[in-house]
Design a protein around this motif. Structure first.
Motif, PDB file in Angstrom:
ATOM      1  N   PHE A  60       0.991  -1.257   0.109  1.00 42.19           N
ATOM      2  CA  PHE A  60      -0.129  -0.129   0.031  1.00 42.19           C
ATOM      3  C   PHE A  60       0.866   1.283   0.047  1.00 42.19           C
ATOM      4  O   PHE A  60       0.742   2.261  -0.679  1.00 42.19           O
ATOM      5  N   ASP A  63       2.414   1.720  -3.221  1.00 34.53           N
ATOM      6  CA  ASP A  63       1.489   2.239  -4.463  1.00 34.53           C
ATOM      7  C   ASP A  63       1.191   3.637  -4.022  1.00 34.53           C
ATOM      8  O   ASP A  63       0.980   4.524  -4.923  1.00 34.53           O
ATOM      9  N   LEU A  64       0.869   4.169  -2.756  1.00 37.26           N
ATOM     10  CA  LEU A  64       0.305   5.429  -2.609  1.00 37.26           C
ATOM     11  C   LEU A  64       1.685   6.400  -2.748  1.00 37.26           C
ATOM     12  O   LEU A  64       1.531   7.520  -2.999  1.00 37.26           O
ATOM     13  N   GLY A  66       3.608   6.350  -5.276  1.00 35.92           N
ATOM     14  CA  GLY A  66       3.480   6.708  -6.962  1.00 35.92           C
ATOM     15  C   GLY A  66       4.870   6.899  -7.177  1.00 35.92           C
ATOM     16  O   GLY A  66       4.943   8.013  -7.956  1.00 35.92           O
ATOM     17  N   ARG A  68       7.870   7.787  -9.669  1.00 32.87           N
ATOM     18  CA  ARG A  68       8.292   7.708 -11.011  1.00 32.87           C
ATOM     19  C   ARG A  68       9.332   7.328 -11.251  1.00 32.87           C
ATOM     20  O   ARG A  68      10.412   7.630 -10.754  1.00 32.87           O
ATOM     21  N   ARG A 237      -1.196  19.109   3.677  1.00 32.40           N
ATOM     22  CA  ARG A 237      -2.100  18.027   2.921  1.00 32.40           C
ATOM     23  C   ARG A 237      -1.918  16.443   3.613  1.00 32.40           C
ATOM     24  O   ARG A 237      -1.566  15.705   2.815  1.00 32.40           O
ATOM     25  N   GLN A 239      -2.528  13.255   4.979  1.00 34.01           N
ATOM     26  CA  GLN A 239      -3.645  12.278   5.123  1.00 34.01           C
ATOM     27  C   GLN A 239      -3.302  11.253   6.152  1.00 34.01           C
ATOM     28  O   GLN A 239      -1.993  10.779   6.098  1.00 34.01           O
ATOM     29  N   VAL A 240      -4.243  10.505   6.620  1.00 29.17           N
ATOM     30  CA  VAL A 240      -3.917   9.430   7.491  1.00 29.17           C
ATOM     31  C   VAL A 240      -4.846   8.251   6.954  1.00 29.17           C
ATOM     32  O   VAL A 240      -6.042   8.420   6.690  1.00 29.17           O
ATOM     33  N   TYR A 241      -4.249   7.411   6.542  1.00 31.36           N
ATOM     34  CA  TYR A 241      -4.809   5.909   5.995  1.00 31.36           C
ATOM     35  C   TYR A 241      -4.769   4.923   7.129  1.00 31.36           C
ATOM     36  O   TYR A 241      -3.721   4.198   7.393  1.00 31.36           O
ATOM     37  N   ARG A 252       0.500  10.338   5.381  1.00 34.83           N
ATOM     38  CA  ARG A 252       1.383  11.106   3.800  1.00 34.83           C
ATOM     39  C   ARG A 252       1.289  12.400   4.217  1.00 34.83           C
ATOM     40  O   ARG A 252       0.167  12.925   4.178  1.00 34.83           O
ATOM     41  N   PHE A 254       2.963  16.415   2.312  1.00 28.92           N
ATOM     42  CA  PHE A 254       3.740  17.069   1.414  1.00 28.92           C
ATOM     43  C   PHE A 254       4.434  17.941   1.919  1.00 28.92           C
ATOM     44  O   PHE A 254       3.979  18.908   2.580  1.00 28.92           O
ATOM     45  N   ILE A 256       4.875  21.414   1.521  1.00 21.38           N
ATOM     46  CA  ILE A 256       4.521  22.828   0.686  1.00 21.38           C
ATOM     47  C   ILE A 256       5.680  23.731   0.653  1.00 21.38           C
ATOM     48  O   ILE A 256       5.790  24.346   1.952  1.00 21.38           O
TER      49      ILE A 256
END
Lengths: 257, 211
Positions: A60, A63-64, A66, A68, A237, A239-241, A252, A254, A256
């Motif tokens: 997870f 994938d999260l 991301g 590149r 930004r 976020q909690v998963y 996660r 960022f 900023i």
């Protein structure tokens, strides 16, 4: 700044090591002792303790994240290199993945395992998450998987990781957290304090280290507290998963501008 | 209600994987960086926000900034809007408020990504096997889609012709024409009655009244 960090600013201050209070300077040695002891059986125990689900949690995160092709990734407290190995495939030859851990035994195990999988061109750095030895704005993505709770000054580590991120870069923290259901919490407590040390004794011949694991999870900030700490360290930004009912959470954030 | 964060994560992972199939789309994401689309599904009481970033998009339960455009509708109308691209207008059942151009750009980006299963399978299966598997999947997909459409047509025909639960299009058309004729006849009758009431002197003569 968290209460934990404030108390560490005072001379002679203490911090938690599991349920014990120890001098701040001693925690690092004690944590190092735990990981020196469990390094060789680390992955076997992870599979056994989580019934293999830790692979899904890490998937997870991958994938999260991301990641590149061509990006620069830092895997803090990367231990045996599970995340680094996947990231090295994603960044390709133009990118860079750095595996870092404070513990030499874990890094040695990680180097051996990566070599077994054919990953040999990956820089490995022994570094303290609180004082990452990288230039500012070096990485597009930083991950720390099951490592933050062992860090003495978490606020300092978060600020250090934020500094090493490029603007717009992301930090992913994979860590044990607080179950969201009371029933699950009770089952989890029984499992953590009865079954886990028993498994540690039978498989790794080290009950104390696995008792520390259970205790350190309970002492780790819950989802909302860690989110606030990340926000205070300069992330946005955030976020909690929650995964597996909050047993594990991915945060996660960022950087900023 | 905001969508659960794990659902947002799944949507973000899928969306980014799809958008990254086309490098020019990622360049467009970078150009739109910081702009936000809020999507609401009233039937499921869910909202989520898509914010563009240089590497793609992030999906969050709530919009971190005031959304540039708010889109509300059923899941099928949203999918139709995305599948059809920007040239086909906004489908029925979709409520759009705000910057429609941003939504149009997003639809164009989604439509521009060409997903080629053969290319995706080739590294795993090899070129020849990937071609055969992709061809087989395409045939199965076409067969399923064709049969689903035929089944829907036959079902509708049965309901129209056998059970009379649904009206035939031609019957509905005839019925509408009859209603129109009846309405015209009523208008004429009313006009004649008015003329008779007034002694046949003051009502304006129209062609319709003598029809």
């Amino acid at each position: 700044m968290s209460e934990d960090a404030k108390s560490q600013d005072k001379p002679g201050s203490t911090t938690h090591f599991g349920f014990q209070q120890v001098p701040v300077g001693e925690k690092r040695q004690r944590v190092a002792g735990v990981f020196d002891s469990v390094a060789s059986k680390y992955d076997v125990m992870n599979d056994l303790m989580s019934f293999g689900v830790h692979r899904l949690w890490k998937r997870f995160v991958i994938d999260l994240a991301g990641v590149r092709a061509g990006e620069k990734v830092l895997d803090v407290a990367g231990g045996t290199g599970d995340l680094s190995r996947e990231f090295s495939k994603q960044v390709g030859p133009r990118g860079l993945v750095v595996l870092s851990d404070i513990n030499a035994a874990m890094l040695g195990e990680g180097r051996r395992r990566l070599a077994d999988k054919g990953v040999v061109n990956l820089p490995i750095v022994q570094a303290n998450a609180e004082m990452l030895p990288f230039a500012e704005e070096s990485f597009d993505c930083i991950t720390i998987g099951f490592g933050l709770r062992n860090v003495t000054d978490k606020d300092k580590a978060l600020r250090s990781m934020c500094r090493a991120l490029k603007p717009g870069g992301r930090l992913l923290v994979l860590e044990f957290s607080k179950p969201t259901s009371q029933t699950l919490s009770k089952i989890y407590d029984q499992y953590s304090f009865k079954l886990l040390p028993l498994m540690g004794r039978l498989v790794a011949n080290d009950e104390a280290s696995y008792r520390y694991l259970a205790e350190s999870i309970r002492m780790h900030p819950d989802q909302q507290t860690l989110k606030s700490m990340m926000d205070a360290a300069g992330f946005g930004r955030t976020q909690v998963y929650n995964l597996t009912g909050g047993v594990v959470a991915v945060h996660r954030g960022f950087r900023i501008e | 209600m905001s969508a659960p964060s794990v659902l947002c994560a799944a949507a973000e992972i899928a969306l980014n994987r799809y958008l990254r199939l086309e490098s020019s789309v990622i360049e467009d994401c970078a150009r739109l960086s910081g702009r936000c689309i809020e999507i609401a599904l009233p039937s499921a009481s869910l909202t989520m926000a898509i914010e563009f970033i240089p590497s793609g998009a992030r999906v969050m339960p709530e919009s971190p900034v005031p959304a540039d455009v708010r889109v509300s509708g059923t899941p099928s109308s949203l999918l139709t809007a995305l599948r059809a691209g920007s040239g086909s207008g906004i489908p029925a059942g979709l409520d759009v408020q705000g910057d429609v151009e941003l939504l149009g750009e997003f639809r164009a980006m989604v439509a521009r990504v060409g997903f080629d299963p053969e290319e995706w399978l080739a590294p795993m299966l090899g070129g020849v096997a990937a071609h055969r598997v992709a061809d087989g999947l395409k045939r199965i997909f076409d067969w399923t889609r064709g049969n689903t459409r035929r089944m829907a047509d036959h079902g509708a025909e049965y309901l129209r012709e056998e059970t009379y639960d649904l009206a035939r299009g031609r019957d509905v058309g005839e019925w509408i024409e009859e209603v129109e004729d009846a309405r015209d006849a009523l208008d004429r009758l009313e006009a004649r009655l008015r003329r008779l009431e007034n002694g046949g002197n003051d009502a304006p003569a129209t062609g319709r009244e003598h029809a």
